[in-house]
Design a protein around this motif. Structure first.
Motif, PDB file in Angstrom:
ATOM      1  N   PRO A 154       0.796  -1.239   0.000  1.00  0.00           N
ATOM      2  CA  PRO A 154       0.000   0.000   0.000  1.00  0.00           C
ATOM      3  C   PRO A 154       0.825   1.285   0.000  1.00  0.00           C
ATOM      4  O   PRO A 154       0.319   2.331  -0.394  1.00  0.00           O
ATOM      5  CB  PRO A 154      -0.830  -0.120   1.280  1.00  0.00           C
ATOM      6  CG  PRO A 154      -0.129  -1.121   2.125  1.00  0.00           C
ATOM      7  CD  PRO A 154       0.608  -2.036   1.202  1.00  0.00           C
ATOM      8  N   ASN A 155       2.071   1.227   0.404  1.00  0.00           N
ATOM      9  CA  ASN A 155       2.896   2.435   0.449  1.00  0.00           C
ATOM     10  C   ASN A 155       3.800   2.599  -0.769  1.00  0.00           C
ATOM     11  O   ASN A 155       4.579   3.540  -0.830  1.00  0.00           O
ATOM     12  CB  ASN A 155       3.739   2.444   1.728  1.00  0.00           C
ATOM     13  CG  ASN A 155       2.866   2.514   2.962  1.00  0.00           C
ATOM     14  OD1 ASN A 155       1.862   3.207   2.978  1.00  0.00           O
ATOM     15  ND2 ASN A 155       3.229   1.751   3.982  1.00  0.00           N
ATOM     16  N   ASP A 156       3.696   1.699  -1.722  1.00  0.00           N
ATOM     17  CA  ASP A 156       4.528   1.764  -2.929  1.00  0.00           C
ATOM     18  C   ASP A 156       3.945   2.807  -3.881  1.00  0.00           C
ATOM     19  O   ASP A 156       2.830   2.649  -4.389  1.00  0.00           O
ATOM     20  CB  ASP A 156       4.561   0.385  -3.587  1.00  0.00           C
ATOM     21  CG  ASP A 156       5.386   0.359  -4.867  1.00  0.00           C
ATOM     22  OD1 ASP A 156       5.791   1.422  -5.372  1.00  0.00           O
ATOM     23  OD2 ASP A 156       5.623  -0.752  -5.376  1.00  0.00           O
ATOM     24  N   PRO A 157       4.681   3.910  -4.119  1.00  0.00           N
ATOM     25  CA  PRO A 157       4.131   4.958  -4.988  1.00  0.00           C
ATOM     26  C   PRO A 157       3.873   4.465  -6.415  1.00  0.00           C
ATOM     27  O   PRO A 157       2.911   4.901  -7.053  1.00  0.00           O
ATOM     28  CB  PRO A 157       5.182   6.064  -4.955  1.00  0.00           C
ATOM     29  CG  PRO A 157       6.393   5.476  -4.342  1.00  0.00           C
ATOM     30  CD  PRO A 157       5.990   4.256  -3.587  1.00  0.00           C
ATOM     31  N   GLY A 158       4.699   3.557  -6.912  1.00  0.00           N
ATOM     32  CA  GLY A 158       4.480   3.016  -8.259  1.00  0.00           C
ATOM     33  C   GLY A 158       3.184   2.239  -8.346  1.00  0.00           C
ATOM     34  O   GLY A 158       2.442   2.340  -9.329  1.00  0.00           O
ATOM     35  N   ALA A 159       2.888   1.460  -7.305  1.00  0.00           N
ATOM     36  CA  ALA A 159       1.625   0.709  -7.266  1.00  0.00           C
ATOM     37  C   ALA A 159       0.440   1.661  -7.220  1.00  0.00           C
ATOM     38  O   ALA A 159      -0.591   1.430  -7.861  1.00  0.00           O
ATOM     39  CB  ALA A 159       1.612  -0.234  -6.064  1.00  0.00           C
ATOM     40  N   ALA A 187       8.137  10.832  -2.154  1.00  0.00           N
ATOM     41  CA  ALA A 187       8.239   9.431  -2.566  1.00  0.00           C
ATOM     42  C   ALA A 187       8.224   9.272  -4.083  1.00  0.00           C
ATOM     43  O   ALA A 187       8.501   8.196  -4.607  1.00  0.00           O
ATOM     44  CB  ALA A 187       7.103   8.616  -1.960  1.00  0.00           C
ATOM     45  N   VAL A 188       7.937  10.351  -4.795  1.00  0.00           N
ATOM     46  CA  VAL A 188       7.838  10.286  -6.252  1.00  0.00           C
ATOM     47  C   VAL A 188       9.215  10.556  -6.862  1.00  0.00           C
ATOM     48  O   VAL A 188       9.691  11.683  -6.866  1.00  0.00           O
ATOM     49  CB  VAL A 188       6.784  11.288  -6.788  1.00  0.00           C
ATOM     50  CG1 VAL A 188       6.679  11.191  -8.301  1.00  0.00           C
ATOM     51  CG2 VAL A 188       5.430  11.025  -6.141  1.00  0.00           C
ATOM     52  N   THR A 189       9.815   9.496  -7.358  1.00  0.00           N
ATOM     53  CA  THR A 189      11.140   9.601  -7.979  1.00  0.00           C
ATOM     54  C   THR A 189      11.002  10.238  -9.363  1.00  0.00           C
ATOM     55  O   THR A 189       9.898  10.285  -9.926  1.00  0.00           O
ATOM     56  CB  THR A 189      11.771   8.202  -8.127  1.00  0.00           C
ATOM     57  OG1 THR A 189      10.963   7.433  -9.036  1.00  0.00           O
ATOM     58  CG2 THR A 189      11.873   7.490  -6.783  1.00  0.00           C
ATOM     59  N   PRO A 190      12.107  10.690  -9.938  1.00  0.00           N
ATOM     60  CA  PRO A 190      12.032  11.249 -11.309  1.00  0.00           C
ATOM     61  C   PRO A 190      11.445  10.243 -12.299  1.00  0.00           C
ATOM     62  O   PRO A 190      10.676  10.631 -13.188  1.00  0.00           O
ATOM     63  CB  PRO A 190      13.486  11.576 -11.628  1.00  0.00           C
ATOM     64  CG  PRO A 190      14.098  11.856 -10.293  1.00  0.00           C
ATOM     65  CD  PRO A 190      13.420  10.903  -9.345  1.00  0.00           C
TER      66      PRO A 190
END
Length: 193
Positions: A154-159, A187-190
């Motif tokens: 649930p904490n995975d920004p990609g998911a 949490a949002v990577t490039p």
């Protein structure tokens, strides 16, 4: 490597079993020596020789993919389907080669087969959903897959982003907006951006 490659082909029994691998070794040696033309010729020969040992064929195809020689890798993987078509690792390798070739329909086909073999593998679930999202196909199935992935991480920004995309494709704009707003900006990577 070049000597080993030519020695493997010199003996008939070795040629029948390891011809493709021998050309792979030769091609790698040419690459390391900076001789691109000779490397390309050796890589192309891999497709022309008999495939004696499926295991060496698989190792060769994996190496070709890592080196960015996607055409020969895909051709070789196609020849190995009868032997390895019941193995998850094979379909993951086919999927990777299709992705590197930017052949998303072939990637979807490979990941569907991987999913049949391992429906609880979250990497497979994620890749299956991603292929559906990219192709904008079967939005109801995509949302189910992204929701399963999101429930396990649930904490995975990609998911979360993939789930938001699935929500958008299902015309659930408000839910998609809430999902995107729930992602912490740090949490949002490039790459995800």
């Amino acid at each position: 490597l070049r000597v080993l490659g030519s020695e493997l082909r010199r003996i008939k029994a070795n040629f029948d079993q390891a011809a493709g691998y021998s050309y792979f070794l030769e091609a790698v040696s040419f690459l390391n020596a900076g001789n691109q033309d000779a490397a390309s010729r050796a890589f192309n020969r891999i497709e022309e020789v008999p495939l004696g040992s499926p295991y060496l064929g698989y190792v060769t195809a994996s190496g070709l993919t890592r080196l960015g020689r996607i055409g020969p890798a895909r051709a070789l993987l196609g020849r190995l389907e009868k032997t390895f078509g019941d193995r998850l690792e094979y379909w993951q390798q086919v999927q990777l080669a299709a992705y590197e070739a930017r052949d998303i329909p072939a990637m979807l086909e490979a990941v569907e087969k991987a999913y049949r073999l391992a429906p609880d593998n979250m990497v497979v679930v994620n890749n299956y959903a991603a292929a559906l999202l990219i192709l904008r196909q079967r939005p109801a199935e995509a949302i189910q897959l992204t929701l399963r992935r999101l429930q396990t991480s649930p904490n995975d920004p990609g998911a979360r982003i993939n789930h938001a995309l699935a929500l958008l494709q299902n015309r659930r704009m408000d839910d998609a907006e809430k999902t995107l707003k729930s992602i912490p900006q740090q949490a949002v990577t490039p790459m995800l951006r």
